[in-house]
Design a protein around this motif. Structure first.
Motif, mmCIF file in Angstrom:
data_model
loop_
_atom_site.group_PDB
_atom_site.id
_atom_site.type_symbol
_atom_site.label_atom_id
_atom_site.label_comp_id
_atom_site.label_asym_id
_atom_site.label_seq_id
_atom_site.Cartn_x
_atom_site.Cartn_y
_atom_site.Cartn_z
ATOM 1 N N VAL A 245 0.863 -1.182 0.000
ATOM 2 C CA VAL A 245 0.000 0.000 0.000
ATOM 3 C C VAL A 245 0.898 1.229 0.000
ATOM 4 O O VAL A 245 1.842 1.314 0.786
ATOM 5 C CB VAL A 245 -0.923 0.032 1.242
ATOM 6 N N VAL A 246 0.598 2.181 -0.877
ATOM 7 C CA VAL A 246 1.430 3.379 -1.017
ATOM 8 C C VAL A 246 0.550 4.617 -0.869
ATOM 9 O O VAL A 246 -0.546 4.688 -1.440
ATOM 10 C CB VAL A 246 2.138 3.400 -2.386
ATOM 11 N N GLY A 247 1.039 5.615 -0.108
ATOM 12 C CA GLY A 247 0.312 6.868 0.041
ATOM 13 C C GLY A 247 0.854 7.688 1.190
ATOM 14 O O GLY A 247 1.488 7.150 2.120
ATOM 15 N N GLN A 248 0.662 9.013 1.131
ATOM 16 C CA GLN A 248 1.078 9.926 2.186
ATOM 17 C C GLN A 248 2.561 9.757 2.546
ATOM 18 O O GLN A 248 2.945 9.722 3.721
ATOM 19 C CB GLN A 248 0.215 9.720 3.442
ATOM 20 N N ASN A 249 3.400 9.627 1.517
ATOM 21 C CA ASN A 249 4.857 9.477 1.682
ATOM 22 C C ASN A 249 5.222 8.219 2.472
ATOM 23 O O ASN A 249 6.267 8.153 3.097
ATOM 24 C CB ASN A 249 5.466 10.710 2.361
ATOM 25 N N ARG A 250 4.333 7.224 2.457
ATOM 26 C CA ARG A 250 4.632 5.979 3.165
ATOM 27 C C ARG A 250 4.343 4.790 2.255
ATOM 28 O O ARG A 250 3.498 4.862 1.366
ATOM 29 C CB ARG A 250 3.796 5.845 4.448
ATOM 30 N N ILE A 251 5.043 3.696 2.559
ATOM 31 C CA ILE A 251 4.781 2.428 1.874
ATOM 32 C C ILE A 251 4.617 1.360 2.939
ATOM 33 O O ILE A 251 5.426 1.259 3.859
ATOM 34 C CB ILE A 251 5.917 2.078 0.873
ATOM 35 N N VAL A 252 3.538 0.596 2.846
ATOM 36 C CA VAL A 252 3.231 -0.449 3.815
ATOM 37 C C VAL A 252 3.447 -1.804 3.138
ATOM 38 O O VAL A 252 2.924 -2.058 2.052
ATOM 39 C CB VAL A 252 1.773 -0.325 4.306
ATOM 40 N N ALA A 253 4.236 -2.682 3.789
ATOM 41 C CA ALA A 253 4.549 -4.001 3.212
ATOM 42 C C ALA A 253 4.799 -4.983 4.344
ATOM 43 O O ALA A 253 4.919 -4.606 5.516
ATOM 44 C CB ALA A 253 5.775 -3.899 2.304
ATOM 45 N N LEU A 254 4.857 -6.269 3.977
ATOM 46 C CA LEU A 254 5.118 -7.299 4.976
ATOM 47 C C LEU A 254 6.534 -7.217 5.517
ATOM 48 O O LEU A 254 6.800 -7.652 6.631
ATOM 49 C CB LEU A 254 4.873 -8.692 4.376
ATOM 50 N N SER A 255 7.471 -6.684 4.722
ATOM 51 C CA SER A 255 8.857 -6.562 5.161
ATOM 52 C C SER A 255 9.525 -5.415 4.416
ATOM 53 O O SER A 255 9.019 -4.920 3.400
ATOM 54 C CB SER A 255 9.623 -7.875 4.902
ATOM 55 N N LYS A 256 10.681 -5.029 4.915
ATOM 56 C CA LYS A 256 11.450 -3.957 4.275
ATOM 57 C C LYS A 256 11.904 -4.394 2.887
ATOM 58 O O LYS A 256 11.905 -3.604 1.929
ATOM 59 C CB LYS A 256 12.653 -3.599 5.156
ATOM 60 N N ASN A 257 12.286 -5.660 2.749
ATOM 61 C CA ASN A 257 12.741 -6.176 1.442
ATOM 62 C C ASN A 257 11.626 -6.080 0.400
ATOM 63 O O ASN A 257 11.860 -5.719 -0.760
ATOM 64 C CB ASN A 257 13.223 -7.625 1.570
ATOM 65 N N ASP A 258 10.371 -6.413 0.823
ATOM 66 C CA ASP A 258 9.249 -6.319 -0.116
ATOM 67 C C ASP A 258 9.038 -4.877 -0.561
ATOM 68 O O ASP A 258 8.758 -4.607 -1.740
ATOM 69 C CB ASP A 258 7.974 -6.845 0.544
ATOM 70 N N ALA A 259 9.155 -3.942 0.388
ATOM 71 C CA ALA A 259 8.973 -2.528 0.053
ATOM 72 C C ALA A 259 10.050 -2.055 -0.922
ATOM 73 O O ALA A 259 9.758 -1.365 -1.908
ATOM 74 C CB ALA A 259 8.991 -1.686 1.328
ATOM 75 N N VAL A 260 11.319 -2.425 -0.661
ATOM 76 C CA VAL A 260 12.425 -2.004 -1.534
ATOM 77 C C VAL A 260 12.282 -2.627 -2.926
ATOM 78 O O VAL A 260 12.519 -1.978 -3.945
ATOM 79 C CB VAL A 260 13.781 -2.390 -0.897
ATOM 80 N N ASP A 261 11.857 -3.904 -2.961
ATOM 81 C CA ASP A 261 11.683 -4.570 -4.266
ATOM 82 C C ASP A 261 10.644 -3.829 -5.118
ATOM 83 O O ASP A 261 10.818 -3.674 -6.340
ATOM 84 C CB ASP A 261 11.240 -6.032 -4.063
ATOM 85 N N TRP A 262 9.555 -3.381 -4.486
ATOM 86 C CA TRP A 262 8.545 -2.661 -5.263
ATOM 87 C C TRP A 262 9.071 -1.321 -5.752
ATOM 88 O O TRP A 262 8.800 -0.912 -6.882
ATOM 89 C CB TRP A 262 7.298 -2.448 -4.413
#
Length: 289
Positions: A245-262
């Protein structure tokens, strides 16, 4: 399936706006299905007497106040007043100066879930009470053996001491009843401990989402400043990645690696299709796509 009543959780907040924040944050959390927990009420009050009446009979009370000094003082006041009224009390820290419209519901969700987990861990720590009850039960059993032996000796020595003998029998019966009651209580505690242990294991096995600031991850991953958030929001909305989920200068993911991969995928799209992104956004704004 467990047929016991769900664990009754009630939340005290400072005002009506906090009720909206908590309700919005908990809207998509199935606590009943996941943890056998129900949030039966959210109580907006700063009054100790109202709080007492409102939380009477609750298993767990969460006190959700701001992290600033007044919020901390209010939470401490409620903890002192309610400590003997309910099963367990935990503090939930709300962001200072939060705005109902813009507060991130995932932050509140995590705070509430963590407070419930802490409550479960505290209950497990109380197993010492169970062991003390077992020791008392053993002590009562020894007393029963001693009194039974004394009864036999008294009966053998003096058959005419019927009054004393009857008193001893009655005392023995009373101790047997107390022993049986303690056995039942121990069995109940064992069942509760097993249930709490099972719920805690389920909580440990659940995957919890994490929240990261997009700009921080972007700089860490690519060693450059992020210039345009809107392109990231646009691409994310178009492709709708699973568990992101992306919005308000934030990204929500199950892990940091998942967020960086996206973010890496988005950066690749921007590199190869940068000239077409603005056209796509313009078409999207006009409602053509």
């Amino acid at each position: 399936m467990d047929t016991k009543n769900p664990i009754d959780v009630r939340i005290i907040v400072e005002g009506a706006s906090d009720v909206e924040s908590i309700s919005k944050a908990m809207r998509n959390i199935a606590l009943g299905a996941e943890y056998h927990i129900t949030i039966s009420s959210i109580i907006p009050t700063t009054s100790s007497e109202i709080a007492k009446r409102a939380v009477s009979g609750a298993d767990i009370v969460l006190i959700a106040t701001d992290v600033d000094a007044p919020g901390r003082e209010l939470a401490e006041k409620f903890q002192k007043v309610l400590k003997d009224e309910v099963g367990h009390i935990e503090r939930v820290k709300l962001p200072f100066g939060h705005d109902v419209e813009y507060i991130d519901p995932y932050l509140i969700q995590n705070e509430i879930k963590n407070a419930i987990i802490r409550s479960g861990l505290t209950a497990i720590a109380n197993i010492q009470v169970f062991r003390e009850l077992e020791d008392k039960l053993s002590e009562y059993k020894e007393n029963i053996k001693y009194l039974s032996k004394e009864n036999k000796e008294l009966k053998t020595k003096d058959e005419n001491s019927s009054i004393k003998y009857q008193e001893a029998i009655e005392l023995n019966d009373k101790l047997n009843q107390e022993s049986e009651a303690l056995k039942n209580k121990c069995n109940d505690l064992k069942n509760e401990f097993t249930a709490i242990k099972s719920e805690y294991k389920e909580i440990q096995d659940k995957e919890l989402f994490e929240v990261f600031y997009i700009n921080d991850l972007w700089k860490e991953a690519f060693d450059e400043e992020l210039e345009d958030y809107e392109q990231i929001y646009f691409i994310s909305n178009e492709f709708k990645p699973e568990n992101i989920v992306v919005g308000q200068n934030r990204i929500v993911a199950l892990s940091k690696n998942d967020a960086v991969d996206w973010l890496k995928i988005i950066r690749t799209v921007l590199i190869f299709y940068d000239s077409k992104i603005e056209d796509l956004k313009e078409e999207f704004d006009k409602g053509k796509i």
